[in-house]
Design a protein around this motif. Sequence first.
Motif, PDB file in Angstrom:
ATOM      1  N   UNK A 264      28.459  25.127  31.537  1.00 23.36           N
ATOM      2  CA  UNK A 264      27.543  24.027  31.834  1.00 23.36           C
ATOM      3  C   UNK A 264      27.409  23.130  30.601  1.00 23.36           C
ATOM      4  N   UNK A 265      27.717  21.851  30.712  1.00 24.76           N
ATOM      5  CA  UNK A 265      27.695  20.950  29.550  1.00 24.76           C
ATOM      6  C   UNK A 265      26.311  20.836  28.916  1.00 24.76           C
ATOM      7  N   UNK A 266      26.279  20.942  27.589  1.00 25.91           N
ATOM      8  CA  UNK A 266      25.035  20.833  26.826  1.00 25.91           C
ATOM      9  C   UNK A 266      24.851  19.406  26.311  1.00 25.91           C
ATOM     10  N   UNK A 267      23.619  18.909  26.359  1.00 28.71           N
ATOM     11  CA  UNK A 267      23.337  17.626  25.736  1.00 28.71           C
ATOM     12  C   UNK A 267      23.198  17.805  24.224  1.00 28.71           C
ATOM     13  N   UNK A 268      23.361  16.743  23.437  1.00 24.92           N
ATOM     14  CA  UNK A 268      23.650  15.381  23.884  1.00 24.92           C
ATOM     15  C   UNK A 268      25.148  15.058  23.938  1.00 24.92           C
ATOM     16  N   UNK A 269      25.999  16.060  23.732  1.00 24.54           N
ATOM     17  CA  UNK A 269      27.434  15.789  23.598  1.00 24.54           C
ATOM     18  C   UNK A 269      28.202  16.027  24.890  1.00 24.54           C
ATOM     19  N   UNK A 270      27.544  16.591  25.890  1.00 22.81           N
ATOM     20  CA  UNK A 270      28.215  16.921  27.150  1.00 22.81           C
ATOM     21  C   UNK A 270      29.355  17.913  26.920  1.00 22.81           C
ATOM     22  N   UNK A 271      29.117  18.884  26.032  1.00 26.83           N
ATOM     23  CA  UNK A 271      30.122  19.890  25.700  1.00 26.83           C
ATOM     24  C   UNK A 271      29.655  21.254  26.211  1.00 26.83           C
ATOM     25  N   UNK A 272      30.585  22.040  26.711  1.00 35.20           N
ATOM     26  CA  UNK A 272      30.262  23.345  27.267  1.00 35.20           C
ATOM     27  C   UNK A 272      30.251  24.412  26.175  1.00 35.20           C
ATOM     28  N   UNK A 273      29.386  25.416  26.299  1.00 31.94           N
ATOM     29  CA  UNK A 273      29.451  26.533  25.354  1.00 31.94           C
ATOM     30  C   UNK A 273      30.847  27.134  25.248  1.00 31.94           C
ATOM     31  N   UNK A 274      31.570  27.179  26.366  1.00 28.78           N
ATOM     32  CA  UNK A 274      32.906  27.780  26.366  1.00 28.78           C
ATOM     33  C   UNK A 274      33.862  27.065  25.410  1.00 28.78           C
ATOM     34  N   UNK A 275      33.620  25.792  25.142  1.00 23.61           N
ATOM     35  CA  UNK A 275      34.483  25.024  24.242  1.00 23.61           C
ATOM     36  C   UNK A 275      34.159  25.285  22.776  1.00 23.61           C
ATOM     37  N   UNK A 276      33.077  26.020  22.523  1.00 23.87           N
ATOM     38  CA  UNK A 276      32.618  26.220  21.146  1.00 23.87           C
ATOM     39  C   UNK A 276      32.625  27.682  20.732  1.00 23.87           C
ATOM     40  N   UNK A 277      33.298  28.520  21.492  1.00 26.97           N
ATOM     41  CA  UNK A 277      33.309  29.948  21.180  1.00 26.97           C
ATOM     42  C   UNK A 277      34.238  30.283  20.027  1.00 26.97           C
ATOM     43  N   UNK A 278      35.273  29.474  19.827  1.00 25.23           N
ATOM     44  CA  UNK A 278      36.283  29.755  18.804  1.00 25.23           C
ATOM     45  C   UNK A 278      36.245  28.676  17.733  1.00 25.23           C
ATOM     46  N   UNK A 279      35.913  29.076  16.510  1.00 26.50           N
ATOM     47  CA  UNK A 279      35.828  28.128  15.393  1.00 26.50           C
ATOM     48  C   UNK A 279      37.142  27.998  14.640  1.00 26.50           C
TER      49      UNK A 279
END
Length: 286
Positions: A264-279
């Motif tokens: 589910x996209x997070x504000x304010x960037x409209x990015x999903x948690x799944x896209x931020x799991x790997x640094x």
Amino acid sequence: MHTRKNQRNLSRSEKRRLVDALLALKRSGRYDEFVRMHGEYYVPDAEKGPRAAHMTPSFFPWHRRFLLEFERALQQVDPGVSVPYWDWTTDNTPASSLWAEDFLGGNGRTGDRQVMTGPFAYSKGNWKINARVTEGKFLTRNFGRPSDPVSLPTKGDVAKALRESAYDAAPWDSTATTGFRNAIEGWSAGGPARWRNHNRVHRWVGGLMLGATSPNDPVFWLHHAFMDLLWIRWQQAHPRSGYLPRTRLAASDPQAGRVFALDEPMPPWNVRPSALLDHSRLYRYA
């Protein structure tokens, strides 16, 4: 690919470049935009509406993106700068290197808690507090809260949180009694351990680190870089345990529409948690 170092290992030149970039960002007005954003998305349990940044499963991915955006802003000033991390389990006294005159400055003075040392002291003319929820134009700190003492979390406190095998748990807010997210974010029902880990560090620093506009104190970024590193350590320790909740909550759930599932996209960037799991493609820690 850039490297985030332990602040205690920064050279004098690296410290100076980071301070200069922070001051340049402040002069441009962009620094205060980040402070306001954090204030806007600090939504407690009791308030209505979506809760992306705090008291919620997306605490870690939201702050990862927030820190990345801030780091990119710094790098537009000086491409060689990155955000260091503060391991407060080791550097846990007012004499620690990050509080030096040539870096973040020290504690606030008795009375009004105004920070008088270092480059972010109001008296130096470079760090006026503009985005705030209280009166006062200067940076404040109150190390250890002498009137009601609080200590920094220990290695044991962190180790206990890292042993949590699940990422998060219902009811997905500050009252969750199990799960790594709340064990590190640090909410609990009360008693002497009411503030744990992340929250306890904010309490220990005191002053402007206490409120929703806590990024007014530059130590905020070093603290959250360590939070990010602890998330990585938890992922490495529990490779089979992923982000929760994985799917959108049922409409009957009291938290439906308030917390963000894996995709589910997070504000304010409209990015999903799944896209931020790997640094690992973005930065590394030294």
